[in-house]
Write a protein that holds these residues in place. Structure first.
Motif, short mmCIF file in Angstrom:
data_model
loop_
_atom_site.label_atom_id
_atom_site.label_comp_id
_atom_site.label_asym_id
_atom_site.label_seq_id
_atom_site.Cartn_x
_atom_site.Cartn_y
_atom_site.Cartn_z
N VAL A 163 0.86 -1.17 0.00
CA VAL A 163 0.00 0.00 0.00
C VAL A 163 0.90 1.22 0.00
O VAL A 163 1.75 1.37 0.88
N HIS A 164 0.74 2.07 -1.01
CA HIS A 164 1.55 3.28 -1.18
C HIS A 164 0.68 4.50 -0.91
O HIS A 164 -0.39 4.63 -1.51
N ILE B 251 3.58 14.12 -3.60
CA ILE B 251 4.75 13.50 -2.96
C ILE B 251 4.37 12.15 -2.36
O ILE B 251 3.26 11.95 -1.89
N LYS B 252 5.31 11.22 -2.41
CA LYS B 252 5.08 9.92 -1.79
C LYS B 252 5.28 10.06 -0.28
O LYS B 252 6.33 10.50 0.19
N GLY C 2 3.30 -5.57 2.06
CA GLY C 2 2.72 -6.86 2.40
C GLY C 2 1.56 -6.85 3.36
O GLY C 2 1.52 -7.69 4.26
N ILE C 3 0.61 -5.97 3.21
CA ILE C 3 -0.55 -5.93 4.10
C ILE C 3 -1.81 -6.17 3.28
O ILE C 3 -1.89 -5.78 2.12
N GLU D 50 -1.81 -1.63 -11.42
CA GLU D 50 -1.68 -2.80 -12.30
C GLU D 50 -0.83 -3.90 -11.69
O GLU D 50 -1.03 -5.07 -11.99
N ASP D 51 0.12 -3.54 -10.83
CA ASP D 51 1.02 -4.54 -10.25
C ASP D 51 0.42 -5.21 -9.01
O ASP D 51 1.08 -6.00 -8.35
N GLY D 52 -0.85 -4.90 -8.69
CA GLY D 52 -1.51 -5.51 -7.54
C GLY D 52 -1.41 -4.70 -6.27
O GLY D 52 -2.04 -5.03 -5.27
N SER D 53 -0.61 -3.64 -6.28
CA SER D 53 -0.52 -2.78 -5.10
C SER D 53 -1.69 -1.80 -5.11
O SER D 53 -2.49 -1.76 -6.05
N VAL D 54 -1.78 -1.02 -4.05
CA VAL D 54 -2.85 -0.04 -3.93
C VAL D 54 -2.21 1.31 -3.64
O VAL D 54 -1.28 1.43 -2.85
N ARG D 55 -2.73 2.35 -4.30
CA ARG D 55 -2.30 3.72 -4.06
C ARG D 55 -3.41 4.42 -3.28
O ARG D 55 -4.55 4.44 -3.71
#
Length: 74
Positions: free
Chosen positions: A3-4, A12-13, A19-20, A43-48
């Motif tokens: 999760v980003h 800004i990040k 891994g949650i 697309e890579d399965g992560s969440v923003r």
């Protein structure tokens, strides 16, 4: 899944939680509208997650008129 967190105002990040599971993030407390605005599957399965950074929060507190702008550049 990773999760980003990104600031919705300046881009800004803010940080990453690796891994949650989304269920453990409490995202089910959001309304459908909030979820559409704030949670962006990648697309890579992560969440923003669109959030707010400390700098932008401070700017809004100092200058409430900034709320009329959708994007702040620092």
């Amino acid at each position: 899944m990773d999760v980003h967190y990104y600031c919705r105002h300046c881009g800004i990040k803010i940080g990453t939680i690796p891994g949650i599971e989304a269920d453990r993030m409490g995202l089910f407390f959001l309304t459908n509208e909030e979820r559409k605005e704030m949670v962006l599957p990648q697309e890579d399965g992560s969440v923003r997650i669109q959030s707010i950074c400390e700098e932008c929060q401070d700017s809004f507190e100092r200058e409430p008129a900034f709320h009329q702008y959708g994007y702040l550049i620092q």
